[in-house]
Write a protein that holds these residues in place. Structure first.
Motif, PDB file in Angstrom:
ATOM      1  N   GLN A  86       2.249  24.920 117.768  1.00 13.67           N
ATOM      2  CA  GLN A  86       1.143  25.826 118.090  1.00 13.67           C
ATOM      3  C   GLN A  86      -0.114  25.016 118.410  1.00 13.67           C
ATOM      4  OE1 GLN A  86       1.349  29.321 117.574  1.00 13.67           O
ATOM      5  NE2 GLN A  86      -0.778  29.824 117.944  1.00 13.67           N
ATOM      6  N   ALA A  87      -0.389  24.013 117.586  1.00 17.93           N
ATOM      7  CA  ALA A  87      -1.583  23.189 117.794  1.00 17.93           C
ATOM      8  C   ALA A  87      -1.519  22.458 119.129  1.00 17.93           C
ATOM      9  CB  ALA A  87      -1.749  22.195 116.653  1.00 17.93           C
ATOM     10  N   THR A  90      -7.650  30.622 117.610  1.00 13.12           N
ATOM     11  CA  THR A  90      -8.955  30.339 117.009  1.00 13.12           C
ATOM     12  C   THR A  90      -8.800  29.483 115.752  1.00 13.12           C
ATOM     13  OG1 THR A  90      -9.869  32.381 117.906  1.00 13.12           O
ATOM     14  CG2 THR A  90     -11.045  31.384 116.055  1.00 13.12           C
ATOM     15  N   GLY A  91      -7.815  29.808 114.931  1.00 10.27           N
ATOM     16  CA  GLY A  91      -7.548  28.996 113.743  1.00 10.27           C
ATOM     17  C   GLY A  91      -7.123  27.589 114.105  1.00 10.27           C
ATOM     18  N   GLU A  92      -6.273  27.470 115.108  1.00  6.14           N
ATOM     19  CA  GLU A  92      -5.825  26.134 115.529  1.00  6.14           C
ATOM     20  C   GLU A  92      -6.967  25.328 116.132  1.00  6.14           C
ATOM     21  OE1 GLU A  92      -3.055  24.691 114.724  1.00  6.14           O
ATOM     22  OE2 GLU A  92      -2.290  26.532 113.835  1.00  6.14           O
ATOM     23  N   LEU A  93      -7.875  25.988 116.851  1.00  4.05           N
ATOM     24  CA  LEU A  93      -9.040  25.271 117.386  1.00  4.05           C
ATOM     25  C   LEU A  93      -9.852  24.643 116.252  1.00  4.05           C
ATOM     26  CD1 LEU A  93     -10.210  27.735 120.168  1.00  4.05           C
ATOM     27  CD2 LEU A  93      -9.512  25.355 120.510  1.00  4.05           C
ATOM     28  N   ARG A  94     -10.018  25.377 115.163  1.00  3.89           N
ATOM     29  CA  ARG A  94     -10.751  24.842 114.006  1.00  3.89           C
ATOM     30  C   ARG A  94     -10.020  23.643 113.406  1.00  3.89           C
ATOM     31  NH1 ARG A  94     -11.291  30.584 112.271  1.00  3.89           N
ATOM     32  NH2 ARG A  94     -13.202  31.278 113.244  1.00  3.89           N
ATOM     33  N   LEU A 141      -7.887  21.649 114.914  1.00  3.73           N
ATOM     34  CA  LEU A 141      -7.974  20.532 115.857  1.00  3.73           C
ATOM     35  C   LEU A 141      -9.353  19.875 115.810  1.00  3.73           C
ATOM     36  CD1 LEU A 141      -6.011  22.154 118.780  1.00  3.73           C
ATOM     37  CD2 LEU A 141      -5.352  20.051 117.583  1.00  3.73           C
ATOM     38  N   ALA A 142     -10.385  20.658 115.572  1.00  4.87           N
ATOM     39  CA  ALA A 142     -11.728  20.089 115.424  1.00  4.87           C
ATOM     40  C   ALA A 142     -11.823  19.297 114.123  1.00  4.87           C
ATOM     41  CB  ALA A 142     -12.780  21.194 115.461  1.00  4.87           C
ATOM     42  N   ASP A 143     -11.202  19.807 113.063  1.00  6.23           N
ATOM     43  CA  ASP A 143     -11.229  19.098 111.779  1.00  6.23           C
ATOM     44  C   ASP A 143     -10.546  17.745 111.852  1.00  6.23           C
ATOM     45  OD1 ASP A 143     -12.578  21.198 110.637  1.00  6.23           O
ATOM     46  OD2 ASP A 143     -10.807  22.053 109.648  1.00  6.23           O
ATOM     47  N   THR A 144      -9.569  17.602 112.739  1.00  3.75           N
ATOM     48  CA  THR A 144      -8.828  16.347 112.840  1.00  3.75           C
ATOM     49  C   THR A 144      -9.305  15.464 113.995  1.00  3.75           C
ATOM     50  OG1 THR A 144      -7.095  17.470 114.108  1.00  3.75           O
ATOM     51  CG2 THR A 144      -6.746  17.248 111.736  1.00  3.75           C
ATOM     52  N   GLY A 145     -10.390  15.857 114.665  1.00  2.00           N
ATOM     53  CA  GLY A 145     -10.984  14.998 115.692  1.00  2.00           C
ATOM     54  C   GLY A 145     -10.392  15.125 117.078  1.00  2.00           C
ATOM     55  N   TRP A 146      -9.493  16.097 117.292  1.00  2.00           N
ATOM     56  CA  TRP A 146      -8.903  16.259 118.620  1.00  2.00           C
ATOM     57  C   TRP A 146      -9.835  17.034 119.550  1.00  2.00           C
ATOM     58  CZ3 TRP A 146      -5.160  13.311 120.186  1.00  2.00           C
ATOM     59  CH2 TRP A 146      -4.296  12.765 119.253  1.00  2.00           C
ATOM     60  N   LEU A 147     -10.644  17.901 118.970  1.00  2.00           N
ATOM     61  CA  LEU A 147     -11.602  18.683 119.751  1.00  2.00           C
ATOM     62  C   LEU A 147     -12.950  18.672 119.054  1.00  2.00           C
ATOM     63  CD1 LEU A 147      -9.457  21.851 120.583  1.00  2.00           C
ATOM     64  CD2 LEU A 147     -10.006  19.959 122.131  1.00  2.00           C
ATOM     65  N   LEU A 148     -14.003  18.923 119.820  1.00  2.00           N
ATOM     66  CA  LEU A 148     -15.348  19.093 119.277  1.00  2.00           C
ATOM     67  C   LEU A 148     -15.782  20.517 119.575  1.00  2.00           C
ATOM     68  CD1 LEU A 148     -17.000  15.759 120.475  1.00  2.00           C
ATOM     69  CD2 LEU A 148     -16.149  16.296 118.190  1.00  2.00           C
ATOM     70  N   LEU A 149     -15.983  21.291 118.526  1.00  2.00           N
ATOM     71  CA  LEU A 149     -16.420  22.676 118.674  1.00  2.00           C
ATOM     72  C   LEU A 149     -17.921  22.770 118.465  1.00  2.00           C
ATOM     73  CD1 LEU A 149     -13.776  24.712 116.644  1.00  2.00           C
ATOM     74  CD2 LEU A 149     -13.909  24.412 119.102  1.00  2.00           C
ATOM     75  N   ASP A 150     -18.560  23.562 119.281  1.00  6.26           N
ATOM     76  CA  ASP A 150     -19.973  23.866 119.093  1.00  6.26           C
ATOM     77  C   ASP A 150     -20.073  25.374 118.933  1.00  6.26           C
ATOM     78  OD1 ASP A 150     -22.689  24.364 119.226  1.00  6.26           O
ATOM     79  OD2 ASP A 150     -23.048  22.849 120.770  1.00  6.26           O
ATOM     80  N   HIS A 151     -20.136  25.818 117.690  1.00  8.92           N
ATOM     81  CA  HIS A 151     -20.159  27.249 117.409  1.00  8.92           C
ATOM     82  C   HIS A 151     -21.437  27.903 117.904  1.00  8.92           C
ATOM     83  CE1 HIS A 151     -16.439  27.256 115.168  1.00  8.92           C
ATOM     84  NE2 HIS A 151     -16.848  26.175 114.535  1.00  8.92           N
ATOM     85  N   ASP A 152     -22.538  27.157 117.918  1.00  6.15           N
ATOM     86  CA  ASP A 152     -23.813  27.717 118.365  1.00  6.15           C
ATOM     87  C   ASP A 152     -23.767  28.125 119.835  1.00  6.15           C
ATOM     88  OD1 ASP A 152     -24.843  27.320 115.839  1.00  6.15           O
ATOM     89  OD2 ASP A 152     -25.751  25.389 116.348  1.00  6.15           O
ATOM     90  N   THR A 153     -23.136  27.293 120.665  1.00  9.33           N
ATOM     91  CA  THR A 153     -23.059  27.594 122.099  1.00  9.33           C
ATOM     92  C   THR A 153     -21.733  28.228 122.495  1.00  9.33           C
ATOM     93  OG1 THR A 153     -22.212  25.384 122.626  1.00  9.33           O
ATOM     94  CG2 THR A 153     -24.617  25.690 122.664  1.00  9.33           C
TER      95      THR A 153
END
Length: 177
Positions: free
Chosen positions: A72-73, A123-127, A129-141
């Motif tokens: 899934q990830a 959405t859960g997988e995006l979080r 992936l961000a926790d493990t450094g594969w993606l950078l999420l910007d929740h503000d934007t």
């Protein structure tokens, strides 16, 4: 008891995730730096010993990407890359910012079944992936872009990834395009 700096650095990265430091600071032994877009910061990633395959790392319980649902990830990561890596002839890092909504739409286009359920799972997988450094999420934007781990992919491994991304659904056009 003395611990080698490289081993300590890899252990810290497993516990703390992928930290970033100002580019002016020295990179500790055992870590590799992925430079931020503007060059002001670097992301610290563990350097694994030469020849350390994913299977070997898993055997020693040091897998570089600990995820509950790796299939899934991988699909969510592919959807994010489809949106953030628009010029496939270039390197994937640092990539471009893409709206989270676009990533979710690409993922839904890859899935079967209930689209709202697919969005929630993604959405859960995006979080994660961000926790493990594969993606950078910007929740503000409400945007996402490739994470520093993507910078470590060797160029020779990217051709099959490029082929895969070309087969994925197109991201929706941004308003005004």
């Amino acid at each position: 008891m003395s611990v080698e700096p490289e081993v300590l650095a890899r252990a810290r990265s497993r516990v703390l995730g992928t930290p970033s430091i100002p580019a002016s600071e020295p990179v500790p032994a055992g870590l590799t730096a992925a430079t931020e877009v503007d060059g002001s910061r670097v992301w610290l990633l563990p350097s694994w010993p030469d020849g350390a395959t994913p299977a070997l790392l898993e055997e020693y319980q040091t897998a570089p990407m600990p995820l509950d649902r790796p299939g899934q990830a991988r699909r969510v990561l592919a959807a994010a890359l489809r949106c953030c890596w628009s010029r496939l002839d270039d390197a994937p890092w640092p990539g471009e910012r893409a709206p989270l909504a676009a990533v979710l739409e690409v993922y839904v286009g890859m899935s079967r079944g209930d689209s709202e359920l697919a969005r929630r799972w993604a959405t859960g997988e995006l979080r994660r992936l961000a926790d493990t450094g594969w993606l950078l999420l910007d929740h503000d934007t409400g945007t996402v872009r490739p994470g520093p781990r993507v910078a470590m992919w060797p160029e020779e491994s990217l051709s099959s990834l490029r082929d895969l991304l070309r087969r994925l659904p197109q991201p929706p056009e941004a308003p005004g395009e």
